[in-house]
Enzyme design. Structure first.
Site, PDB file in Angstrom:
ATOM      1  N   HIS B  62       1.025  -1.233  -0.071  1.00 13.23           N
ATOM      2  CA  HIS B  62       0.147   0.033   0.166  1.00 13.23           C
ATOM      3  C   HIS B  62       0.969   1.265  -0.061  1.00 13.23           C
ATOM      4  O   HIS B  62       2.112   1.123   0.013  1.00 13.23           O
ATOM      5  CB  HIS B  62      -1.074  -0.064   1.197  1.00 13.23           C
ATOM      6  CG  HIS B  62      -0.172   0.117   2.516  1.00 13.23           C
ATOM      7  ND1 HIS B  62       0.619  -0.757   3.025  1.00 13.23           N
ATOM      8  CD2 HIS B  62      -0.639   1.063   3.534  1.00 13.23           C
ATOM      9  CE1 HIS B  62       1.049  -0.470   4.186  1.00 13.23           C
ATOM     10  NE2 HIS B  62       0.185   0.624   4.792  1.00 13.23           N
ATOM     11  N   HIS B  64       1.137   3.992   2.130  1.00 12.41           N
ATOM     12  CA  HIS B  64       1.791   4.869   3.125  1.00 12.41           C
ATOM     13  C   HIS B  64       3.381   4.705   3.137  1.00 12.41           C
ATOM     14  O   HIS B  64       3.917   3.504   2.579  1.00 12.41           O
ATOM     15  CB  HIS B  64       1.319   4.080   4.587  1.00 12.41           C
ATOM     16  CG  HIS B  64       0.133   4.580   4.831  1.00 12.41           C
ATOM     17  ND1 HIS B  64      -0.861   3.698   5.633  1.00 12.41           N
ATOM     18  CD2 HIS B  64      -0.708   5.825   4.644  1.00 12.41           C
ATOM     19  CE1 HIS B  64      -1.936   4.146   5.635  1.00 12.41           C
ATOM     20  NE2 HIS B  64      -2.013   5.375   5.148  1.00 12.41           N
ATOM     21  N   ASP B  66       5.937   4.640   4.757  1.00 10.04           N
ATOM     22  CA  ASP B  66       6.971   3.482   5.393  1.00 10.04           C
ATOM     23  C   ASP B  66       6.687   2.051   4.728  1.00 10.04           C
ATOM     24  O   ASP B  66       7.588   1.326   5.175  1.00 10.04           O
ATOM     25  CB  ASP B  66       6.535   3.738   6.814  1.00 10.04           C
ATOM     26  CG  ASP B  66       5.042   3.010   6.993  1.00 10.04           C
ATOM     27  OD1 ASP B  66       4.194   3.428   6.177  1.00 10.04           O
ATOM     28  OD2 ASP B  66       4.735   2.307   7.986  1.00 10.04           O
ATOM     29  N   HIS B  67       6.180   2.302   3.690  1.00 16.06           N
ATOM     30  CA  HIS B  67       6.220   0.912   2.555  1.00 16.06           C
ATOM     31  C   HIS B  67       6.628   1.127   1.284  1.00 16.06           C
ATOM     32  O   HIS B  67       6.719  -0.105   0.703  1.00 16.06           O
ATOM     33  CB  HIS B  67       4.762   0.302   2.773  1.00 16.06           C
ATOM     34  CG  HIS B  67       4.100  -0.168   4.071  1.00 16.06           C
ATOM     35  ND1 HIS B  67       4.199  -1.305   4.631  1.00 16.06           N
ATOM     36  CD2 HIS B  67       3.864   0.556   5.229  1.00 16.06           C
ATOM     37  CE1 HIS B  67       3.916  -1.661   5.851  1.00 16.06           C
ATOM     38  NE2 HIS B  67       3.648  -0.380   6.222  1.00 16.06           N
ATOM     39  N   HIS B 142      -7.700  -1.326   5.633  1.00 17.77           N
ATOM     40  CA  HIS B 142      -6.435  -0.385   6.465  1.00 17.77           C
ATOM     41  C   HIS B 142      -7.279   0.910   5.956  1.00 17.77           C
ATOM     42  O   HIS B 142      -8.134   1.200   5.464  1.00 17.77           O
ATOM     43  CB  HIS B 142      -5.080  -0.690   5.809  1.00 17.77           C
ATOM     44  CG  HIS B 142      -4.072   0.029   6.690  1.00 17.77           C
ATOM     45  ND1 HIS B 142      -3.874   0.313   8.013  1.00 17.77           N
ATOM     46  CD2 HIS B 142      -2.895   0.989   6.257  1.00 17.77           C
ATOM     47  CE1 HIS B 142      -3.116   0.999   8.229  1.00 17.77           C
ATOM     48  NE2 HIS B 142      -2.292   1.406   7.106  1.00 17.77           N
ATOM     49  N   ASP B 212      -0.164  -3.806   6.681  1.00 17.07           N
ATOM     50  CA  ASP B 212      -0.782  -3.151   7.579  1.00 17.07           C
ATOM     51  C   ASP B 212      -2.478  -3.362   7.590  1.00 17.07           C
ATOM     52  O   ASP B 212      -2.819  -3.482   6.361  1.00 17.07           O
ATOM     53  CB  ASP B 212      -0.807  -1.653   7.306  1.00 17.07           C
ATOM     54  CG  ASP B 212       0.583  -1.039   7.640  1.00 17.07           C
ATOM     55  OD1 ASP B 212       1.617  -1.770   7.752  1.00 17.07           O
ATOM     56  OD2 ASP B 212       0.790   0.206   7.613  1.00 17.07           O
ATOM     57  N   HIS B 270       6.248  -4.384  12.431  1.00 17.23           N
ATOM     58  CA  HIS B 270       5.823  -3.262  12.458  1.00 17.23           C
ATOM     59  C   HIS B 270       5.276  -2.447  13.700  1.00 17.23           C
ATOM     60  O   HIS B 270       4.038  -1.939  13.894  1.00 17.23           O
ATOM     61  CB  HIS B 270       4.475  -3.472  11.330  1.00 17.23           C
ATOM     62  CG  HIS B 270       3.824  -1.886  10.928  1.00 17.23           C
ATOM     63  ND1 HIS B 270       2.946  -1.360  11.480  1.00 17.23           N
ATOM     64  CD2 HIS B 270       4.373  -1.523   9.595  1.00 17.23           C
ATOM     65  CE1 HIS B 270       2.902  -0.172  10.527  1.00 17.23           C
ATOM     66  NE2 HIS B 270       3.670  -0.009   9.619  1.00 17.23           N
TER      67      HIS B 270
END
Lengths: 311, 311
Positions: B62, B64, B66-67, B142, B212, B270
């Site tokens: 996804h 976000h 941080d991914h 999410h 997530d 995570h």
């Protein structure tokens, strides 16, 4: 200490396990200016225990990834930290869309105002101004639109010359006006010019960041007599053709610019990964300019009117 | 060793000076699969001496940051290394534009074909297939469109049962046909079924990456009996409300999913930066599921039919 520069990264092209791509933190008159944002800039800022909430101005020289891939992560982290203060970003026009599409994809509505200032790659101009520092863009010549940046302290006010005001008998309650620049008239009607009652403020210190560029002597006047010049030195003379082809500079090019601009100190960086050390870079640059420092990640350089030193 | 997983990063939200955000490298049947690409993924791949030219498939759960904030840097580095082979990227639709605007801004025409595959966040389906491995997406719940991924070895062919072919007198030149699945007819006209002449291949091993997500028991069947399940565990029970609000899971949620899916082993990750260690995560998850590992950066987990171990 009038200003301090931390080289957070100065590798070119790709980060390695030990080296970061271009990013620098300049502290001038206690204000922080982040210059370029290579991937991993957040890790480096943490390593140096920088209070990132104090960063209000970020300058991006151009949109090759090794100069900005860490920016959107930093913007996001400010959001996650619930920043409220304005963040000013100065960079090429497409950067605004690059930031926007990523915030949109993550449905992020920033907790703070992000103010984007488009830099003009064809014109040297004032791009940012705080109460203490002015920042000018400098057009450079590279594969894509690129600007350098010059940071210069604003003039301090003149300060009272204590001996002079005593000598001329300026009463205490009139000294504030003298401090503000007024001449003073004594009881005999004689006007004492302000220059006789005050002393010159210290000369404003300045720093120039010459990002990726080919040898570009045409813009030397823009950085004339800066105190510290960072100039890319991706290559050495042996790779002259490659430097020309990729629109980068050699260490000798950088030193010739430093010499022509009569700067106090030159810092080299943005080295190609082909070089095991900086020996040749230093030797080549010293043919043209003596006070040269081979920059490296995590180097701190402090400068004032007396000295410029690596600490 | 049938498969190996390296956790390149498993911090949530923001990288720290010591921790990387989500990224994993799965090696299955000697093929490499990169899962999520947090900022700094290149440094981590170098640290683990991964031959990045062997990475042909990258899966992004996804958008976000941080991914995926490390993805475009990796794409650029492949270009600078003059990669020629196709690179397949699987992720949400806006990712294609995010990559495109950044390549365009740097005037980069990749040296290799980048093939983008849009994942469907509403449907579990086969998204990638090599000669040895199949990869399925799994819809998760999410804040934004998110998918997990399941990697499963393809069935090996049955192999010749040497004792059986000797016993039934199958001539050597007819054994290749038996290997391919044919029954065999002897001189007396008696048909010996293939199952009597060959042995079952090993059961295909599988790995599921549940990125997530909030607690999502509805999708348990998609990961039924996988060998290894990575499940996010951002929070512990004390932050139940926060988990619900941010659509993340607790360690207990992850363990309940592992238990319901009857997996062999659960890996947690995570973690929110609020927790100084993983003690509470482990204690909470073991209420529901015993074979749990608290993942951490640079952990390597190897699995085969006999064992799953941290090496």
């Amino acid at each position: 200490m009038a200003f301090e520069l931390i080289i957070l990264g100065c590798a070119s092209a790709t980060p390695t396990s030990e080296q970061y791509t271009t990013s620098q933190l300049l502290t001038m008159r206690e204000q922080l200016f982040l210059i370029d944002c290579g991937e991993g800039v957040q890790q480096q800022l943490r390593r140096h225990r920088v209070k990132t909430g104090r960063i209000n101005h970020i300058f991006i020289s151009h949109l090759h990834g090794d100069h900005y891939f860490g920016l959107v992560g930093l913007i996001s982290s400010f959001h996650l930290q619930r920043r409220k203060k304005e963040l000013h970003i100065y960079g090429p026009k497409p950067l605004e869309e690059i930031i926007h599409v990523q915030l949109k994809a993550s449905k992020t509505w920033l907790t703070y105002p992000l103010v984007f200032h488009v830099t003009n790659p064809d014109k040297a101009e004032l791009v940012a101004e705080t109460n203490k520092v002015e920042v000018y863009s400098i057009p450079l010549i590279h594969g894509i639109a690129t600007t350098g940046f010059k940071f210069i302290e604003k003039h301090n006010p003149r300060s009272i010359d204590r001996d002079a005001v005593e000598k001329y008998g300026v009463p205490k309650h009139e000294r504030a006006a003298v401090q503000r620049g007024m001449d003073w008239e004594n009881e005999q009607g004689e006007v004492i010019p302000n220059a006789k009652l005050t002393v010159d403020p210290p000369r404003p210190l300045s720093y120039a960041f010459w990002s990726d560029t080919c040898y570009n002597p045409d813009k030397v006047e823009e950085i004339s007599e800066v105190d510290v010049l960072y100039h890319e030195a991706t290559f050495t003379q042996a790779e002259r053709d490659l430097a020309t082809q990729t629109k980068h500079s050699t260490a000798g090019d950088a030193a010739q610019i430093a010499h022509a601009a009569q700067v106090r100190c030159l810092i080299l960086g943005h080295y190609s990964s082909r070089y095991p050390n900086r020996d040749v870079h230093l030797a080549e640059s010293k043919q043209y300019f003596q006070n040269v420092i081979a920059g490296h990640d995590n180097m701190r350089i402090r400068a004032d009117h007396q000295s410029i030193e690596v600490v």
